[in-house]
Design an enzyme around this catalytic site. Structure first.
Site, mmCIF file in Angstrom:
data_model
loop_
_atom_site.group_PDB
_atom_site.id
_atom_site.type_symbol
_atom_site.label_atom_id
_atom_site.label_comp_id
_atom_site.label_asym_id
_atom_site.label_seq_id
_atom_site.Cartn_x
_atom_site.Cartn_y
_atom_site.Cartn_z
ATOM 1 N N ASN A 126 0.813 -1.212 0.000
ATOM 2 C CA ASN A 126 0.000 0.000 0.000
ATOM 3 C C ASN A 126 0.853 1.271 0.000
ATOM 4 O O ASN A 126 0.398 2.315 -0.470
ATOM 5 C CB ASN A 126 -0.922 -0.035 1.230
ATOM 6 C CG ASN A 126 -1.486 1.324 1.563
ATOM 7 O OD1 ASN A 126 -2.373 1.835 0.880
ATOM 8 N ND2 ASN A 126 -0.951 1.964 2.593
ATOM 9 N N SER A 153 -3.928 2.407 -8.786
ATOM 10 C CA SER A 153 -4.650 3.678 -8.871
ATOM 11 C C SER A 153 -5.304 3.783 -10.237
ATOM 12 O O SER A 153 -4.846 3.155 -11.211
ATOM 13 C CB SER A 153 -3.668 4.835 -8.708
ATOM 14 O OG SER A 153 -4.286 6.071 -9.034
ATOM 15 N N TYR A 206 3.802 10.218 -11.603
ATOM 16 C CA TYR A 206 2.954 9.451 -10.683
ATOM 17 C C TYR A 206 2.168 8.397 -11.470
ATOM 18 O O TYR A 206 2.119 7.222 -11.094
ATOM 19 C CB TYR A 206 1.990 10.379 -9.923
ATOM 20 C CG TYR A 206 1.060 9.596 -9.025
ATOM 21 C CD1 TYR A 206 1.542 8.988 -7.873
ATOM 22 C CD2 TYR A 206 -0.285 9.416 -9.347
ATOM 23 C CE1 TYR A 206 0.722 8.222 -7.059
ATOM 24 C CE2 TYR A 206 -1.124 8.657 -8.552
ATOM 25 C CZ TYR A 206 -0.618 8.071 -7.403
ATOM 26 O OH TYR A 206 -1.436 7.303 -6.602
ATOM 27 N N GLY A 218 -9.822 5.440 -7.399
ATOM 28 C CA GLY A 218 -9.814 6.824 -7.875
ATOM 29 C C GLY A 218 -9.604 7.726 -6.671
ATOM 30 O O GLY A 218 -8.783 7.432 -5.793
ATOM 31 N N THR A 276 -7.732 11.098 1.787
ATOM 32 C CA THR A 276 -6.682 10.720 2.749
ATOM 33 C C THR A 276 -5.689 11.887 2.789
ATOM 34 O O THR A 276 -5.957 12.952 2.238
ATOM 35 C CB THR A 276 -5.900 9.473 2.268
ATOM 36 O OG1 THR A 276 -5.264 9.812 1.026
ATOM 37 C CG2 THR A 276 -6.794 8.271 2.058
HETATM 38 C C1 8X3 Z 1 -4.824 8.494 -6.473
HETATM 39 C C2 8X3 Z 1 -5.864 8.861 -7.435
HETATM 40 O O1 8X3 Z 1 -6.503 10.358 -9.382
HETATM 41 O O2 8X3 Z 1 -5.391 11.415 -7.528
HETATM 42 O O3 8X3 Z 1 -3.978 7.521 -6.944
HETATM 43 O O4 8X3 Z 1 -4.163 10.012 -9.021
HETATM 44 S S1 8X3 Z 1 -5.442 10.220 -8.374
#
Ligand code: 8X3
Length: 256
Positions: free
Chosen positions: A91, A144, A157, A188, A192
């Protein structure tokens, strides 16, 4: 539903967010937990809470997944009775910035690649041989929507999460013929500290991400992770894309 009572579950990034929620939900199912993260005090507080609420057996593992030597040392230091990990929840992950690639900060890229991708690999590489040897185990990666769709400024990312998705697929291939399962749960927008971390503590910017919408909660995801872990042994949930009802793609969010 198959009982996972008494199984050993290792959760990385367990000190907050989806990781901490998973810790609670798995504790409720009667599993023993190895809680791993960088912040020992947070882990100790969570461990105390879970011991009181569920009488859980817990091992706190202070570990930065992006530090290869630390992961190897932590793993080597685990007492024998904790080494037979049944379920690994990868995680730990973070995002840094939302800059265009042409102005991106390389330090941010390194952090995301080192944690989301290399960290997941270091931890998995440590545990997996024991799972293979025992002929038992389940690896659950938290991916994600960013691994399915890139979005503006998401560049690196999104690339790390696309890599996690590819690794989940490749790992399942490498494990074919063993009973070890591999699952990717790909959320999505979940409310957090994710956005606070992305914007380095800029609360106003972070709050905007969730403004006017009804996002997923860490518990929503943790429940789904438990669901994946408690399917009959012939069932492997490979991939689940989970979005808030208010979200229809990486960039389309309904806001009031
Ligand atoms: C988190 C979702 O859409 O902010 O991984 O990348 S987002």
């Amino acid at each position: 539903m198959v009982s996972i009572q008494g199984q050993i579950v290792l959760i990385t990034g367990a000190s907050s967010g989806i990781g901490a929620s998973c810790a609670k939900m798995f504790a409720k199912e009667g599993t023993a937990l190895i809680l791993a993260a960088r912040r020992r005090e947070k882990l100790e507080a969570l461990a105390a809470e879970l011991k009181t609420a569920y009488n859980s057996k817990i091992y706190v593992l202070e570990m930065d997944v992006s530090d290869r030597t630390a992961v190897e040392t932590s793993w080597a230091s685990l007492p024998k009775s904790w080494r037979n990990v049944d379920i690994l929840i990868n995680n730990a992950g973070l995002s840094r910035g939302l800059d265009k690639l042409q102005s991106g900060e390389i330090q941010n890229w390194e952090e995301m690649i080192d944690t989301n991708l290399k960290g997941l690999l270091y931890v998995t590489r440590s545990l997996l041989p024991v799972m293979v040897q025992r002929n038992q185990g389940h690896i659950i990666n938290i991916g994600s929507i960013a691994g399915h769709q890139a979005y503006p400024g998401g560049n690196v990312y999104c690339a790390t999460k696309a890599a996690v998705r590819a690794l989940s697929q490749g790992l399942k291939m490498d494990l074919l013929g063993t009973p070890i399962r591999v699952t990717s749960v790909d959320p999505g927008t979940v409310e957090t500290d994710f956005s606070k971390v992305r914007f380095r503590g800029d609360v106003e910017k972070a709050e905007k991400v969730y403004q006017g919408m009804n996002p997923l909660t860490p518990n929503d995801i943790a429940e789904i992770v438990v669901f994946c872990a408690t399917r009959p042994l012939n069932v492997n949930i490979s991939e689940l894309l989970v979005l808030a009802t208010d979200q229809s793609s990486a960039t389309m969010i309904n806001r009031q």
